[in-house]
Design a protein around this motif. Sequence first.
Motif, mmCIF file in Angstrom:
data_model
loop_
_atom_site.group_PDB
_atom_site.id
_atom_site.type_symbol
_atom_site.label_atom_id
_atom_site.label_comp_id
_atom_site.label_asym_id
_atom_site.label_seq_id
_atom_site.Cartn_x
_atom_site.Cartn_y
_atom_site.Cartn_z
ATOM 1 N N GLY A 120 0.781 -1.230 0.000
ATOM 2 C CA GLY A 120 0.000 0.000 0.000
ATOM 3 C C GLY A 120 0.810 1.275 0.000
ATOM 4 O O GLY A 120 0.274 2.352 0.260
ATOM 5 N N GLY A 121 2.112 1.169 -0.285
ATOM 6 C CA GLY A 121 2.939 2.365 -0.290
ATOM 7 C C GLY A 121 3.410 2.786 1.091
ATOM 8 O O GLY A 121 4.079 3.811 1.241
ATOM 9 N N TYR A 122 3.074 1.979 2.120
ATOM 10 C CA TYR A 122 3.509 2.295 3.477
ATOM 11 C C TYR A 122 4.852 1.624 3.765
ATOM 12 O O TYR A 122 5.246 0.652 3.124
ATOM 13 N N GLY A 123 5.549 2.115 4.788
ATOM 14 C CA GLY A 123 6.785 1.488 5.220
ATOM 15 C C GLY A 123 7.887 1.548 4.193
ATOM 16 O O GLY A 123 8.715 0.648 4.125
ATOM 17 N N MET A 124 7.911 2.603 3.387
ATOM 18 C CA MET A 124 8.940 2.702 2.358
ATOM 19 C C MET A 124 9.588 4.078 2.391
ATOM 20 O O MET A 124 9.013 5.042 2.898
ATOM 21 N N LEU A 125 10.789 4.146 1.856
ATOM 22 C CA LEU A 125 11.527 5.397 1.767
ATOM 23 C C LEU A 125 11.899 5.620 0.309
ATOM 24 O O LEU A 125 12.525 4.770 -0.319
ATOM 25 N N ILE A 126 11.478 6.749 -0.249
ATOM 26 C CA ILE A 126 11.908 7.132 -1.589
ATOM 27 C C ILE A 126 13.073 8.084 -1.408
ATOM 28 O O ILE A 126 12.901 9.287 -1.178
ATOM 29 N N GLY A 127 14.277 7.520 -1.471
ATOM 30 C CA GLY A 127 15.489 8.247 -1.110
ATOM 31 C C GLY A 127 15.660 9.602 -1.745
ATOM 32 O O GLY A 127 15.926 10.600 -1.051
ATOM 33 N N PRO A 128 15.506 9.732 -3.076
ATOM 34 C CA PRO A 128 15.746 11.040 -3.716
ATOM 35 C C PRO A 128 14.787 12.133 -3.253
ATOM 36 O O PRO A 128 15.100 13.316 -3.382
ATOM 37 N N LYS A 129 13.621 11.745 -2.735
ATOM 38 C CA LYS A 129 12.629 12.742 -2.312
ATOM 39 C C LYS A 129 12.571 12.899 -0.792
ATOM 40 O O LYS A 129 11.815 13.716 -0.279
ATOM 41 N N ALA A 130 13.353 12.087 -0.079
ATOM 42 C CA ALA A 130 13.347 12.145 1.386
ATOM 43 C C ALA A 130 14.326 13.202 1.889
ATOM 44 O O ALA A 130 15.302 13.559 1.212
#
Length: 473
Positions: free
Chosen positions: A372-382
């Motif tokens: 569901g898109g939870y528990g993730m890190l989008i590095g370039p946008k973090a």
Amino acid sequence: MAPAIFDEMGLSDNEVRTAYLTLRDWLKETPPEILTLRREEAETFFRRIGITFAVYGEGGDPERIIPFDIIPRILEAAEWDQISAGLIQRVKALNAFIADIYGKQEIIRAGIIPREQVMTNETFRPEMVGLEVPFNIYTHIAGIDMVRVGPEEFYVLEDNCRTPSGVSYMLENREITMRLFPDLFSRYNVAPVDHYCDDLLSTLSSVAPRNCEGDPTVAVLTPGVFNSAYYEHSFLADQMGVELVEGPDLYVKNDIVYMRTTQGAKRVDVIYRRVDDEFLDPEAFNPESMLGVAGLMSAYRAGNVTLTNAVGAGIADDKAIYTYVPHMIEFYLGEKPIMKNVPTHRCADPGEMAYVLDRLDELVVKEVHGSGGYGMLIGPKATKEERAVFAERIKAEPDKYIAQPTLALSTCPTFVNEGVAPRHVDLRPFVLSGKEIRVVPGGLTRVALKEGSLVVNSSQGGGTKDTWVLRGK
């Protein structure tokens, strides 16, 4: 330097791809106010028939409508042929893998997948070891999430082998598109999707127990009205003409499952269950579960009922197991993979973890069992702080995370507040496996409605599109 983004329609009027030429002309001749009106009509339609999903853990009304984009996504017949062949190959291998790990475990003995990767996995169900299921099919309904990054470049993001949802949106999206834009639809030769529920019923019936007498009785088992996908459960049961049941509607006697009806007890042969493993049978799993049926696993082991998808099929959903699917295809089928995996780093490996921690600003990090898109890190946008927090999580429990490069997801024309603009999309096609394998032509296209966003999940602000597969000439 950011990778080039492939636009499925084309970047300008001079570069419109063949499949989109007619749509381009139609958009030019259709005033924006008409598109706005049709979008409002679509929202009214979805509200009237009650197509909602639940967002848990947030304030206010958790029931929401998934935004529907009125501009269809279009795939050429040749493109779909490539996708379909890759899907069938992949699902065959996944079913062979699940059958193997609950059987002879040859892929483990061959040293292709580490034993601990399977045996210590929380989705592995020891109760299934040695249990034979009809035709060795464990994932009867599979949803394979995939993305496109170039004209002929498709990647699989993840496999959904437990209880993939979204097919009701695929069907309703087609219904509303045909209703709102009959003139546009008539200009294309689009492959139909409305036979899906007939195909689903045929698939479920084909895997009935051997001792089934007469036509199999099929039922859809739902956790109830508070489940986020309840609309889909009721929709599919209605379209197939079978009963929608909850746990208390069923009981087991002498290892046979019965359904309570106004005419008395009726044997059930196939259960399309939308209840997770751990809540399926309080005698076998969670003793406090009120959602399942006591004794169901006993009836299952006795071969008197078929559960779809099979208990334990979730082992193939695991994002660490995902990394081995290309090896599965070669091991079980003796073939080269048609569709690629996204290059993936398993943080459980110390060397891989070091690589990931050193490049958090470049990678997407996901929980192995997340969804569901939870528990993730989008590095370039973090932010730097967000990356630091995630780094500590990875160090504390490295086996719970994988990392992938940030893909340049393809874009499709989308009607947003500013007008028609490109937005990133993915695709979830659905594959049915029984006596034969069927792939519905199309699937659920999810779209990231926010400009520049790569997160398409409905729980994270994404929407859906109708997906048109053009028929070959």
